[in-house]
Design a protein around this motif. Structure first.
Motif, PDB file in Angstrom:
ATOM      1  N   ALA A  41     -10.539   9.555   2.898  1.00  0.00           N
ATOM      2  CA  ALA A  41     -11.511  10.415   3.574  1.00  0.00           C
ATOM      3  C   ALA A  41     -11.394  10.305   5.092  1.00  0.00           C
ATOM      4  N   ALA A  42     -10.973   9.140   5.574  1.00  0.00           N
ATOM      5  CA  ALA A  42     -10.832   8.917   7.010  1.00  0.00           C
ATOM      6  C   ALA A  42      -9.503   9.444   7.554  1.00  0.00           C
ATOM      7  N   GLY A  43      -8.638   9.922   6.662  1.00  0.00           N
ATOM      8  CA  GLY A  43      -7.374  10.492   7.101  1.00  0.00           C
ATOM      9  C   GLY A  43      -6.235   9.505   7.262  1.00  0.00           C
ATOM     10  N   VAL A  44      -6.389   8.311   6.700  1.00  0.00           N
ATOM     11  CA  VAL A  44      -5.292   7.336   6.733  1.00  0.00           C
ATOM     12  C   VAL A  44      -4.137   7.913   5.918  1.00  0.00           C
ATOM     13  N   PRO A  45      -2.915   7.828   6.434  1.00  0.00           N
ATOM     14  CA  PRO A  45      -1.763   8.363   5.683  1.00  0.00           C
ATOM     15  C   PRO A  45      -1.669   7.742   4.283  1.00  0.00           C
ATOM     16  N   VAL A  46      -1.397   8.587   3.328  1.00  0.00           N
ATOM     17  CA  VAL A  46      -1.369   8.154   1.917  1.00  0.00           C
ATOM     18  C   VAL A  46      -0.319   7.069   1.695  1.00  0.00           C
ATOM     19  N   LYS A  47       0.826   7.189   2.332  1.00  0.00           N
ATOM     20  CA  LYS A  47       1.874   6.179   2.165  1.00  0.00           C
ATOM     21  C   LYS A  47       1.389   4.810   2.666  1.00  0.00           C
ATOM     22  N   GLN A  48       0.647   4.794   3.759  1.00  0.00           N
ATOM     23  CA  GLN A  48       0.088   3.546   4.288  1.00  0.00           C
ATOM     24  C   GLN A  48      -0.906   2.945   3.292  1.00  0.00           C
ATOM     25  N   ILE A  49      -1.686   3.788   2.651  1.00  0.00           N
ATOM     26  CA  ILE A  49      -2.649   3.318   1.653  1.00  0.00           C
ATOM     27  C   ILE A  49      -1.909   2.726   0.459  1.00  0.00           C
ATOM     28  N   TRP A  50      -0.875   3.415  -0.005  1.00  0.00           N
ATOM     29  CA  TRP A  50      -0.097   2.909  -1.144  1.00  0.00           C
ATOM     30  C   TRP A  50       0.523   1.560  -0.805  1.00  0.00           C
ATOM     31  N   ARG A  51       1.054   1.410   0.404  1.00  0.00           N
ATOM     32  CA  ARG A  51       1.632   0.124   0.814  1.00  0.00           C
ATOM     33  C   ARG A  51       0.576  -0.978   0.813  1.00  0.00           C
ATOM     34  N   ALA A  52      -0.621  -0.657   1.260  1.00  0.00           N
ATOM     35  CA  ALA A  52      -1.711  -1.640   1.274  1.00  0.00           C
ATOM     36  C   ALA A  52      -2.094  -2.051  -0.148  1.00  0.00           C
ATOM     37  N   VAL A  53      -2.162  -1.091  -1.049  1.00  0.00           N
ATOM     38  CA  VAL A  53      -2.467  -1.385  -2.454  1.00  0.00           C
ATOM     39  C   VAL A  53      -1.370  -2.270  -3.042  1.00  0.00           C
ATOM     40  N   CYS A  54      -0.125  -1.914  -2.794  1.00  0.00           N
ATOM     41  CA  CYS A  54       1.003  -2.688  -3.324  1.00  0.00           C
ATOM     42  C   CYS A  54       0.979  -4.125  -2.819  1.00  0.00           C
ATOM     43  N   ALA A  55       0.675  -4.297  -1.543  1.00  0.00           N
ATOM     44  CA  ALA A  55       0.607  -5.642  -0.976  1.00  0.00           C
ATOM     45  C   ALA A  55      -0.547  -6.436  -1.576  1.00  0.00           C
ATOM     46  N   ALA A  56      -1.702  -5.811  -1.694  1.00  0.00           N
ATOM     47  CA  ALA A  56      -2.888  -6.505  -2.202  1.00  0.00           C
ATOM     48  C   ALA A  56      -2.737  -6.937  -3.650  1.00  0.00           C
ATOM     49  N   PHE A  57      -2.045  -6.116  -4.449  1.00  0.00           N
ATOM     50  CA  PHE A  57      -1.930  -6.401  -5.877  1.00  0.00           C
ATOM     51  C   PHE A  57      -0.534  -6.849  -6.283  1.00  0.00           C
ATOM     52  N   GLU A  58       0.290  -7.169  -5.282  1.00  0.00           N
ATOM     53  CA  GLU A  58       1.636  -7.686  -5.517  1.00  0.00           C
ATOM     54  C   GLU A  58       2.437  -6.831  -6.495  1.00  0.00           C
TER      55      GLU A  58
END
Length: 64
Positions: A41-58
């Protein structure tokens, strides 16, 4: 990356129900203390969000 692709990757990795719950409820420090849905909703790039999810959940590199 499109949001539809991101949502599909989330569902493939975590299962549809858990992916939806994680997106709504799990706060990620790599996203500035936001959830996936808040970051989208804040406009963070989707790829950046996916990378954050991948890092958080290994998520293994071959599925990133």
């Amino acid at each position: 990356m499109r949001i539809t692709v991101f949502r599909r990757l989330m569902a493939d990795e975590f299962g549809a129900g858990r992916a939806e719950s994680l997106a709504m409820d799990h706060v990620l420090s790599d996203l500035g203390g936001r959830t996936v849905d808040q970051a989208l909703a804040a406009g963070v790039p989707v790829k950046q969000i996916w990378r954050a999810v991948c890092a958080a959940f290994e998520v293994p590199a071959e599925r990133r």
